[in-house]
Design an enzyme around this catalytic site. Structure first.
Site, PDB file in Angstrom:
ATOM      1  N   HIS A 187       0.840  -1.208   0.000  1.00  0.00           N
ATOM      2  CA  HIS A 187       0.000   0.000   0.000  1.00  0.00           C
ATOM      3  C   HIS A 187       0.876   1.259   0.000  1.00  0.00           C
ATOM      4  O   HIS A 187       0.556   2.246  -0.652  1.00  0.00           O
ATOM      5  CB  HIS A 187      -0.894   0.040   1.247  1.00  0.00           C
ATOM      6  CG  HIS A 187      -1.906  -1.060   1.311  1.00  0.00           C
ATOM      7  ND1 HIS A 187      -1.822  -2.080   2.221  1.00  0.00           N
ATOM      8  CD2 HIS A 187      -3.026  -1.286   0.590  1.00  0.00           C
ATOM      9  CE1 HIS A 187      -2.845  -2.895   2.063  1.00  0.00           C
ATOM     10  NE2 HIS A 187      -3.597  -2.446   1.077  1.00  0.00           N
ATOM     11  N   ASP A 243      -3.608  -7.397  -7.709  1.00  0.00           N
ATOM     12  CA  ASP A 243      -5.006  -7.657  -8.066  1.00  0.00           C
ATOM     13  C   ASP A 243      -5.168  -7.337  -9.555  1.00  0.00           C
ATOM     14  O   ASP A 243      -5.778  -6.342  -9.940  1.00  0.00           O
ATOM     15  CB  ASP A 243      -5.929  -6.807  -7.194  1.00  0.00           C
ATOM     16  CG  ASP A 243      -5.816  -7.176  -5.727  1.00  0.00           C
ATOM     17  OD1 ASP A 243      -6.250  -8.268  -5.353  1.00  0.00           O
ATOM     18  OD2 ASP A 243      -5.238  -6.391  -4.956  1.00  0.00           O
ATOM     19  N   LEU A 302       2.972  -9.273  -0.984  1.00  0.00           N
ATOM     20  CA  LEU A 302       2.401  -8.733   0.258  1.00  0.00           C
ATOM     21  C   LEU A 302       0.887  -8.612   0.109  1.00  0.00           C
ATOM     22  O   LEU A 302       0.375  -8.208  -0.935  1.00  0.00           O
ATOM     23  CB  LEU A 302       3.004  -7.372   0.592  1.00  0.00           C
ATOM     24  CG  LEU A 302       4.504  -7.340   0.864  1.00  0.00           C
ATOM     25  CD1 LEU A 302       4.908  -5.986   1.477  1.00  0.00           C
ATOM     26  CD2 LEU A 302       4.959  -8.471   1.777  1.00  0.00           C
ATOM     27  N   SER A 352      -2.827  -8.144   2.859  1.00  0.00           N
ATOM     28  CA  SER A 352      -3.366  -8.103   4.228  1.00  0.00           C
ATOM     29  C   SER A 352      -3.757  -9.506   4.679  1.00  0.00           C
ATOM     30  O   SER A 352      -3.720  -9.818   5.862  1.00  0.00           O
ATOM     31  CB  SER A 352      -4.577  -7.184   4.289  1.00  0.00           C
ATOM     32  OG  SER A 352      -4.194  -5.895   3.882  1.00  0.00           O
TER      33      SER A 352
HETATM   34  O1  PAF Z   1      -7.915  -3.588  -3.557  1.00  0.00           O
HETATM   35  C1  PAF Z   1      -8.589  -3.212  -2.569  1.00  0.00           C
HETATM   36  O2  PAF Z   1      -8.101  -3.028  -1.458  1.00  0.00           O
HETATM   37  C2  PAF Z   1     -10.078  -3.005  -2.744  1.00  0.00           C
HETATM   38  O3  PAF Z   1     -10.626  -3.936  -3.627  1.00  0.00           O
HETATM   39  C3  PAF Z   1     -10.442  -1.574  -3.182  1.00  0.00           C
HETATM   40  C4  PAF Z   1      -9.861  -1.237  -4.547  1.00  0.00           C
HETATM   41  C5  PAF Z   1      -9.914  -0.587  -2.144  1.00  0.00           C
HETATM   42  C6  PAF Z   1     -11.958  -1.416  -3.261  1.00  0.00           C
HETATM   43  O4  PAF Z   1     -12.574  -1.668  -2.047  1.00  0.00           O
END
Ligand code: PAF
Length: 282
Positions: free
Chosen positions: A37, A152, A186, A188
């Protein structure tokens, strides 16, 4: 860094920045922030004067029996990490702020085709929840650009398609996967792994690397993918999918060069995903 919980305060803070002619970058997250992040925040910081992160565990993108309740909520630690990373604003709304009429009554954004298969097959409705909340955040924040992780991969493709189809004037920046030293991407959800599972988890990336080597040197995809599945099972995974697609997630044809290997697999109850791009030989 200011934390905002309500939409009027968000609009006011962003209105000031917009009047000053500053570029605004959005980093949407569900919190429980890790270095992946923070790489999104760094990419945003390089490209805009104002960086706004959002933390919202979006119930609309969790299916029945998924980990909505268990999903880690660590707002104070996240605030400290965002502040240290140079984030200017955090929007962390409650569910009733985002969905005041409740989930069933919520207007949704449905992106066709690119949501078919892969995670779209095993998590029905998941991408409708993602595109709905991201579309809503785009409307609320009206950023110049927004940063999403390439881990993702399908989600990024869905968001790019939504932005194109709905003519959002927003640049979408894909940020490379951040990995632990042993290769594990990585996430969560890595926090759910037991020490034994954590030791096995890097085999997912290792398997993708082995497959990439075989594919780039011209081996037939179907036999290699079958071997990859067998290897994952032998390591203790329950594979959900292991697929080779064109980089745009279309099918691989004889003319495809830029491709991507995508995998999702369970270790116990934890579902891990990963991907690796590659160039197929002529
Ligand atoms: O990738 C994520 O953490 C979530 O799918 C997002 C893009 C914040 C939408 O809730």
């Amino acid at each position: 860094m200011r934390t905002l919980r309500e939409i009027p305060a968000l609009r006011e803070a962003l209105g000031d920045a917009r009047r000053r002619g500053e570029r605004i970058a959005l980093v949407p997250t569900m919190g429980n922030l890790h270095d992946g992040h923070l790489a999104l925040v760094a990419a945003a910081r390089e490209r805009a004067e104002v960086v706004i992160a959002t933390i919202f565990v979006n119930p609309l993108q969790f299916g029945a029996g998924e980990d909505l309740e268990a999903y880690p909520r660590t707002l104070e630690e996240d605030q400290a990490r965002l502040e240290a990373a140079g984030c200017d604003l955090l929007f962390a709304p409650d569910t009733t702020t985002v969905y005041p009429r409740g989930l069933a009554a919520q207007t949704r954004i449905v992106v066709p085709e690119v949501t078919d298969g892969l995670c779209g097959a095993s998590r029905p409705g998941h991408f409708d929840g993602v595109s709905t909340v991201v579309g809503m955040l785009f409307n609320l924040v009206q950023p110049d650009l927004a940063c999403f992780g390439e881990k993702d991969y399908q989600q990024l493709a869905v968001i790019r398609r939504m932005v194109a189809d709905l003519h959002f004037p927003i640049e979408i920046v894909g940020v490379p996967i951040v990995r632990a030293e042993d290769g594990l991407a990585l996430s969560s959800r890595n926090g759910y792994l037991s020490p034994e599972q954590r030791a096995i988890a890097p085999r997912l990336y290792a398997t993708l690397c082995e497959l990439r080597e075989g594919l780039e040197s011209g081996s037939a995809p179907s036999a290699l993918l079958e071997q990859g599945r067998t290897r994952l099972e032998a390591a203790g995974f329950e594979p959900d999918y292991l697929e080779l697609r064109a980089a745009d997630l279309g099918p691989v044809t004889t003319v495809t060069r830029e491709a991507v290997l995508l995998a999702a697999a369970r270790l116990g109850t934890t579902r891990l995903i990963d991907n690796l791009t590659l160039t197929l030989p002529r």
